[in-house]
Design a protein around this motif. Structure first.
Motif, PDB file in Angstrom:
ATOM      1  N   PHE A 317       4.296   3.383   4.163  1.00 46.44           N
ATOM      2  CA  PHE A 317       5.481   4.111   4.618  1.00 46.44           C
ATOM      3  C   PHE A 317       6.125   4.748   3.395  1.00 46.44           C
ATOM      4  N   SER A 318       6.489   6.009   3.499  1.00 51.82           N
ATOM      5  CA  SER A 318       7.047   6.704   2.334  1.00 51.82           C
ATOM      6  C   SER A 318       8.542   6.930   2.538  1.00 51.82           C
ATOM      7  N   ILE A 319       9.329   6.552   1.522  1.00 52.77           N
ATOM      8  CA  ILE A 319      10.784   6.752   1.585  1.00 52.77           C
ATOM      9  C   ILE A 319      11.158   7.822   0.567  1.00 52.77           C
ATOM     10  N   ALA A 320      11.823   8.866   1.022  1.00 47.27           N
ATOM     11  CA  ALA A 320      12.292   9.980   0.182  1.00 47.27           C
ATOM     12  C   ALA A 320      11.164  10.539  -0.685  1.00 47.27           C
ATOM     13  N   GLY A 321       9.953  10.441  -0.223  1.00 43.49           N
ATOM     14  CA  GLY A 321       8.802  11.006  -0.937  1.00 43.49           C
ATOM     15  C   GLY A 321       8.470  10.306  -2.243  1.00 43.49           C
ATOM     16  N   GLU A 322       9.169   9.199  -2.562  1.00 44.06           N
ATOM     17  CA  GLU A 322       8.913   8.593  -3.874  1.00 44.06           C
ATOM     18  C   GLU A 322       8.656   7.092  -3.846  1.00 44.06           C
ATOM     19  N   VAL A 323       9.035   6.415  -2.799  1.00 42.93           N
ATOM     20  CA  VAL A 323       8.769   4.966  -2.723  1.00 42.93           C
ATOM     21  C   VAL A 323       7.748   4.736  -1.623  1.00 42.93           C
ATOM     22  N   ARG A 324       6.739   3.965  -1.915  1.00 40.38           N
ATOM     23  CA  ARG A 324       5.747   3.638  -0.880  1.00 40.38           C
ATOM     24  C   ARG A 324       5.833   2.154  -0.567  1.00 40.38           C
ATOM     25  N   VAL A 325       5.939   1.853   0.714  1.00 40.09           N
ATOM     26  CA  VAL A 325       6.046   0.466   1.157  1.00 40.09           C
ATOM     27  C   VAL A 325       4.842   0.149   2.028  1.00 40.09           C
ATOM     28  N   LYS A 326       4.120  -0.925   1.674  1.00 39.26           N
ATOM     29  CA  LYS A 326       2.949  -1.334   2.478  1.00 39.26           C
ATOM     30  C   LYS A 326       3.418  -2.290   3.561  1.00 39.26           C
ATOM     31  N   ILE A 327       2.920  -2.072   4.750  1.00 40.94           N
ATOM     32  CA  ILE A 327       3.318  -2.892   5.896  1.00 40.94           C
ATOM     33  C   ILE A 327       2.066  -3.416   6.574  1.00 40.94           C
TER      34      ILE A 327
END
Ligand SMILES: Nc1ncnc2c1ncn2[C@@H]1O[C@H](COP(=O)(O)OP(=O)(O)OP(=O)(O)O)[C@@H](O)[C@H]1O
Length: 364
Positions: A317-327
């Motif tokens: 999941f990408s937040i503001a194009g700069e943080v990636r969160v794996k789920i």
């Protein structure tokens, strides 16, 4: 068995830095850490194959670190097997039972040996020489040879890492069952954090020669003491996001660009001492979930990638194009790359670290 202040350097490299730990009779301590962390060096020092620069090891009150390896009664199973090339598989496994100072030399140990070979599914190889075995088979012979002994401590250095997934799964449970039925303490060294959680009564996480945390598997999983522990344990490991803490209308928030997350009640007491300070938020991959965009109390973003594994999916999941969160999710809905979505973060599986020190935030 206990170790106090064990330190070892190789030239400029500090392989072990003030390692202190204890293993109780009948306990399995799993020691895990990345490559080069110092696991093998620690194992070799306990076995007497390497000499520490400082510190002592004891069985009860009795110091053993000045004794020659053969006088320590330490059973060691190496990653590199160390089988006797001129002996058959059966003789290799028998060898420690027949050694001077070993258990009663008059006894016929064949039954014990064959039972162990059966357990490890290598009984049909009993008369072969080690040169006619595959890597995984050699590893099982070395394991059998360690498990038939009755030492003061059993050291298993990556005992199942060269085996296929099916056998690894079977042996993890079988070996643990065997070790638990004895009063011998054991240390199981592995670079695989999840293997450590599954085999250890307690787990020690080591990094750059230092013990980062020792605790029950639950402690390590739920309350990692450092960013290093969080990074090492989990598949995928905990997501780590840098930001800071702010207080707005009496609420404690974790903030970074594109992301405002109210902190759950259990993190507020520690966050109180870090307002405006740099913190790292930890999110367990299997704690968070993807929900419809606009859902209240969620973080907006989009689907960056999707890996279906059958039993579960991994969504990035990408937040503001700069943080990636794996789920890690069992949600069967179709995730389309680029779709707008939102991230729901329940209180469990959330942790806060001090970005400067890498340590979990604690009360002062
Ligand atoms: N004999 C040696 N001479 C020089 N440096 C060494 C020696 N043995 C180990 N080291 C160094 O000490 C550090 C710890 O190594 P060690 O083998 O104990 O790590 P490890 O956690 O077992 O790693 P791995 O999981 O890759 O086996 C590393 O930086 C390694 O390069």
């Amino acid at each position: 068995m206990s170790l106090a202040g064990i330190t070892k350097s190789f030239g400029a490299i500090k392989a072990l830095d003030d390692v202190t730990l204890a293993v109780e009779p009948g306990e399995i301590l799993a020691v895990t850490g990345p490559s080069g962390a110092g696991k093998s060096t620690l194992c070799r020092i306990i076995a007497g194959l390497e000499r520490q620069d400082q510190g002592v090891g004891r069985f009860g009150a009795e110091e053993f670190t000045h004794l020659a390896p053969g006088r320590r009664r330490v059973a060691l199973m190496f990653e590199s097997y160390a089988l006797y090339p001129h002996m058959s598989v059966r003789e290799n496994v028998l060898s420690p039972l027949r050694a001077p100072g070993g258990p009663d030399r008059q006894l016929d140990h064949d039954g014990t040996v064959m039972e162990m070979l059966k357990l490890l599914e290598i009984d049909q190889l009993a008369d072969r020489s080690p040169s006619a075995l595959s890597g995984g088979q050699k590893q099982r012979v070395a394991l059998a040879r360690a498990l038939v002994q009755d030492p003061r401590i059993l050291l298993l250095d990556e005992p199942i890492s060269h085996l296929d997934a099916k056998l690894r799964h079977k042996l993890r449970g079988e070996i643990r069952r065997r070790l638990m039925r004895r009063s011998t303490p054991s240390i199981w060294f592995t670079p695989d954090g999840l293997e450590a959680l599954s085999v250890g009564d307690r787990v020690a996480v080591i990094d750059e020669g230092r013990i980062e945390q020792i605790g029950t598997p639950e402690d390590i999983w739920l309350r990692p003491a450092t960013v290093g522990v969080a990074r090492l344990i989990g598949d995928p490991p905990m997501n780590l996001i840098k930001g800071h803490v702010e207080v707005k209308d009496g609420r404690f928030l974790f903030i970074r660009r594109g992301m405002t997350l109210p902190l759950p009640p259990h993190l507020v007491p520690v966050a109180r001492h870090k307002v405006e300070g740099r913190v790292t938020l930890g999110l367990r991959a299997d704690g968070v979930s993807v929900v419809a965009p606009g859902t209240e109390g969620t973080i907006p973003g989009e689907i960056y990638s999707h890996e279906p594994f059958g039993k579960h999916d991994i969504v990035t999941f990408s937040i503001a194009g700069e943080v990636r969160v794996k789920i890690k999710t069992r949600d069967q809905s179709s995730f389309r790359i680029g779709d707008a979505a939102a991230l729901l973060c329940p209180a469990e599986g959330m942790a806060l670290f001090d970005t400067e020190t890498g340590k979990a935030l604690a009360l002062p």
